[in-house]
Design a protein around this motif. Structure first.
Motif, PDB file in Angstrom:
ATOM      1  N   GLU A   1       0.831  -1.192   0.000  1.00 15.83           N
ATOM      2  CA  GLU A   1       0.000   0.000   0.000  1.00 15.83           C
ATOM      3  C   GLU A   1       0.879   1.262   0.000  1.00 15.83           C
TER       4      GLU A   1
ATOM      5  N   ASP B   1       1.738   4.939 -14.489  1.00 19.17           N
ATOM      6  CA  ASP B   1       1.700   4.996 -13.037  1.00 19.17           C
ATOM      7  C   ASP B   1       3.029   4.521 -12.472  1.00 19.17           C
TER       8      ASP B   1
ATOM      9  N   ALA C   1      -0.343   9.602  -4.204  1.00 22.45           N
ATOM     10  CA  ALA C   1       0.156   8.325  -3.708  1.00 22.45           C
ATOM     11  C   ALA C   1       1.640   8.204  -4.029  1.00 22.45           C
TER      12      ALA C   1
ATOM     13  N   GLN D   1      -2.925   5.516  -8.234  1.00 27.82           N
ATOM     14  CA  GLN D   1      -3.642   5.491  -6.971  1.00 27.82           C
ATOM     15  C   GLN D   1      -3.840   6.881  -6.364  1.00 27.82           C
TER      16      GLN D   1
END
Length: 254
Positions: free
Chosen positions: A3, A36, A16, A66
């Motif tokens: 995460e 990303d 993120a 994200q």
């Protein structure tokens, strides 16, 4: 996939990121258009940094990956602001920027605005000014009319769904062009470009080398490499270039 952590920027965007602690100057990866921070090049650099004990940071622009926001709400200026916010909040001292495709344009904008925060630069298939020189210049009359009427046109992509290109993206891009005015890079800069790149022609890399000024700039053309630039030899060239830039930057400071 672990995460990410999140940074709330002054523009109220939630970014993120993944940060690897280590020795400076740190390395910051700037990804491409609709890409990303989970791509091959970003993860390869993270592995290299962890093994070498180097500080490293990868992140998603707003509207990418994200991070918060819709892709179609963003533009070059927004993503450059995201990069600036990340540098200010999450790094210490000058950083080596590694910009892939659009990330090369973002890195050049960052270097022009805050050269004191840049220890060195490595670009991979850099795409400066692409909204004007590749997109707008390539639109036919119908596409330009559609953009004016609908505020968006969709371009085919070899990487998945068509790219939604907004009127705001085109107009904002014109306010952030880097090949029309002075562009001084007062630090080691390495430009990497594949000869088989179907998205960014080698002429763009040559134009960047010709236009920019600086004491230590080099362009490397890799025969047969495509836009992904993710074959093992290409990935090794990226990390070798980062190491060279870090070493030369350290000598300049010393």
């Amino acid at each position: 996939m672990t995460e990410p952590s999140y940074l709330d920027t002054p523009q109220r965007r939630r970014i993120a990121y993944h940060r690897t602690p280590g020795e400076g100057p740190g390395v910051v990866f700037l990804g491409g258009f609709m890409s990303d921070m989970e791509g091959t090049k970003a993860l390869h650099l993270e592995d290299w940094a962890r093994n070498a004990g180097r500080a490293f940071l990868r992140f998603d622009y707003s509207g990418h990956g994200q991070s918060s926001g819709a892709f179609t709400d963003g533009c070059i200026g927004d993503w450059a602001e995201d990069a600036e916010a990340v540098l200010d909040a999450l790094t210490e001292g000058p950083q080596v920027l590694v910009g892939s495709s659009m990330g090369g344009w973002i890195a050049l904008l960052t270097a022009r605005a805050n050269p004191e925060r840049v220890a060195g630069l490595v670009t991979v298939a850099a795409a400066p000014d692409f909204t004007e020189d590749a997109m707008w210049a390539g639109f036919d009359a119908e596409q330009r009319a559609d953009l004016e009427r609908d505020g968006v046109v969709h371009l085919p992509s070899d990487y998945g769904e068509p790219y939604p290109i907004t009127k705001r993206l085109i107009e904002d891009g014109r306010a952030h062009l880097v090949l029309r005015a002075a562009l001084h890079l007062p630090f080691p800069a390495r430009f990497l470009q594949g000869t088989a790149d179907a998205d960014v022609d080698r002429a763009v890399a040559l134009a960047l080398l010709d236009h920019a000024t600086g004491p230590d700039m080099r362009l490397t053309l890799v025969e047969g490499a495509d836009h992904r630039f993710s074959e093992p030899d290409c990935l090794e060239l990226i990390t070798d270039s980062v190491e060279e830039v870090r070493a030369r930057a350290a000598r300049r400071r010393g």
